[in-house]
Write an enzyme that holds these catalytic residues in place. Structure first.
Site, PDB file in Angstrom:
ATOM      1  CB  SER A 132      -0.844  -0.068   1.247  1.00  0.00           C
ATOM      2  OG  SER A 132      -1.806   1.323   1.413  1.00  0.00           O
TER       3      SER A 132
ATOM      4  CE  LYS B 141      -4.566   0.145   0.598  1.00  0.00           C
ATOM      5  NZ  LYS B 141      -5.190  -0.906   1.602  1.00  0.00           N
TER       6      LYS B 141
ATOM      7  CE  LYS C 275      -3.910   4.012   2.159  1.00  0.00           C
ATOM      8  NZ  LYS C 275      -5.096   3.351   2.613  1.00  0.00           N
TER       9      LYS C 275
ATOM     10  CG  ASP D  77      -7.701   2.289   0.713  1.00  0.00           C
ATOM     11  OD1 ASP D  77      -8.896   2.906   0.771  1.00  0.00           O
ATOM     12  OD2 ASP D  77      -7.106   1.899   1.708  1.00  0.00           O
TER      13      ASP D  77
ATOM     14  CD  GLU E 210      -8.741  -0.830   0.879  1.00  0.00           C
ATOM     15  OE1 GLU E 210      -7.800  -1.056   0.134  1.00  0.00           O
ATOM     16  OE2 GLU E 210      -8.739  -0.914   2.055  1.00  0.00           O
TER      17      GLU E 210
ATOM     18  CG  ASP F  30     -10.535  -0.729   5.134  1.00  0.00           C
ATOM     19  OD1 ASP F  30     -10.523  -1.168   6.278  1.00  0.00           O
ATOM     20  OD2 ASP F  30      -9.214  -0.353   4.912  1.00  0.00           O
TER      21      ASP F  30
ATOM     22  CE  LYS G 152      -6.806  -2.349   7.184  1.00  0.00           C
ATOM     23  NZ  LYS G 152      -7.292  -0.975   7.009  1.00  0.00           N
TER      24      LYS G 152
ATOM     25  N   GLY H 178      -4.076  -3.876   6.518  1.00  0.00           N
ATOM     26  CA  GLY H 178      -2.809  -3.644   7.174  1.00  0.00           C
ATOM     27  C   GLY H 178      -3.045  -2.436   7.869  1.00  0.00           C
TER      28      GLY H 178
END
Ligand code: OSB
Ligand code: MG
Length: 382
Positions: free
Chosen positions: A148, A174, A176, A201, A226, A251, A275, A303
């Site tokens: 990520s 991934k 952001k 995400d 996400e 998430d 998670k 994570g």
């Protein structure tokens, strides 16, 4: 009553709970749509049996309530006032008993998970088996690793970051995004890396009014997008998903198996990020995984920039069936100069993480480093 061993049946009475607050510098600045992290500040629960066996559970709460409502402060309060008294002195035959014991307390999944995960580790260590076995996972040699990448200062910096992680072997990237730093980022990465497994995400930064922007991500052949919408709004996601070809992965919205059932039943997502620390622990994670499997919804393990302790729990979790997609579990060395475990969690050139075969979490805890990182400590006895 002392713990006794007979066959695989072990009774474990919880004699003591310790809660530490640790701070560890991060090797990089991690920026998301909700804020920027430069250090990891977290709680670590340790549960002890009458026999002096112990287990560890890393809490995923942060200093602030910007990802989800819990904070280090609320977790410490809830554990001290409500959870610890229910666990202390209880004689466990199975780690799953935590569920019933703590069910009267509503919410506070991160606080519950810290203790629940410590109890799983305690059982695994007491039985002398790796955590994945206690959990009922498969005896796999490795699990696939993804990475990520936070928001960077500009597009060239992002492309450089992606190149480094692709070269390191990570099987899925991934990135952001946030309003104003979204389509351009995905377009640039896709242009430079036409075939890498890629996803974005948003950490709840958009609303349904942004549907037109979110629809345009379809042109980048992403694995998923996400948590685009509000952390607590499954219905809005169910209105967005039919407008997109790209699957939505939830998430923040999935804090329990009930939430997963709701999301799936209204068509709010095509994929779920699990998670353990966000959903109340490992039993809840197993339930969500089973729910998703029954509906053919792929899952993967997210994570929270965990230390090696939480990171190892994530590795064991990913041996459960249904964890078919690479998660966000990356190498310890990406995050910390010095992790709390030896060896650190490693990722090989093919993007694989080795599943530990030693008892409990399975790597050595370096207590001198835990002590050095500890800024506060509380303990309660039965
Ligand atoms: O949304 O998955 C998230 C980190 C902190 C809070 C939320 C998230 C993340 C990550 C990092 O994406 C995953 C990791 O490297 O541990
Ligand atoms: Mg996320």
């Amino acid at each position: 009553m002392p713990g006794f061993r007979g066959g695989s049946q072990v009774k474990i009475r919880i004699a003591r709970i310790e809660l530490r607050h640790l701070k560890m510098p991060l090797k990089f600045r991690f920026e998301t749509s909700f804020g920027t992290m430069t250090e990891k500040s977290f709680l670590l629960a340790q549960v002890f049996s009458d026999d002096g066996d112990w287990g560890l559970g890393e809490c995923v709460a942060e200093e602030h309530p910007y990802y989800l409502p819990e904070t280090n402060g609320t977790v410490a309060h809830i554990i001290r006032e409500f959870l610890a008294p229910l666990i202390l002195g209880h004689v466990f035959e199975e780690p799953t008993e935590t569920d019933g014991l703590l069910s009267r307390i509503r919410g506070h999944e991160m606080a519950k998970a810290a203790l629940e995960m410590a109890i799983w580790d305690l059982f695994a260590r007491t039985r002398g088996e790796p955590l994945f076995k206690t959990l009922g996972g498969a005896a796999k040699e490795t699990i696939p690793a993804g990475v990520s990448i936070g928001l960077q200062n500009d597009v060239p910096a992002l492309l450089k970051r992606v190149a480094v992680e692709v070269a390191a072997g990570y099987q899925r990237i991934k990135i952001k995004i946030k309003p104003g730093a979204d389509l351009d980022l995905a377009r640039a990465v896709r242009k430079e890396f036409p075939s890498i497994p890629l996803m974005v995400d948003a950490n709840s930064a958009y609303t349904l009014k942004d549907a037109e922007i979110l629809e345009r991500f379809d042109e980048f052949n992403l694995m998923m997008i996400e948590q685009p919408l509000a952390w607590n709004d499954i219905v809005e996601h169910s209105k967005l998903q039919p407008l997109l070809k790209t699957p939505i992965c939830l998430d923040e919205s999935i804090t329990s198996n009930a939430a997963a059932e709701s999301a799936i039943s209204v068509g709010a997502c095509g994929i779920i990020n699990i998670k353990a620390g966000r959903v109340g622990g490992l039993l809840s994670s197993k339930r969500i995984q089973a729910t998703c499997a029954a509906h053919r919804i792929p899952v993967w393990c997210g994570g929270m920039l965990e230390s090696g302790i939480g990171r190892l729990a994530n590795v064991h979790l990913q041996t459960l069936p249904g964890f078919t997609l690479p998660g966000d579990t990356s190498a310890s060395a990406r995050y910390f100069d010095e992790d709390l475990i030896e060896p650190g969690v490693g990722v090989d050139a093919r993007g694989q993480i080795r599943v530990p075969d030693q008892p409990g979490l399975g790597h050595e805890i370096i207590w001198s480093r835990v002590e050095r990182a500890t800024i506060h400590r509380d303990a309660w006895s039965a």
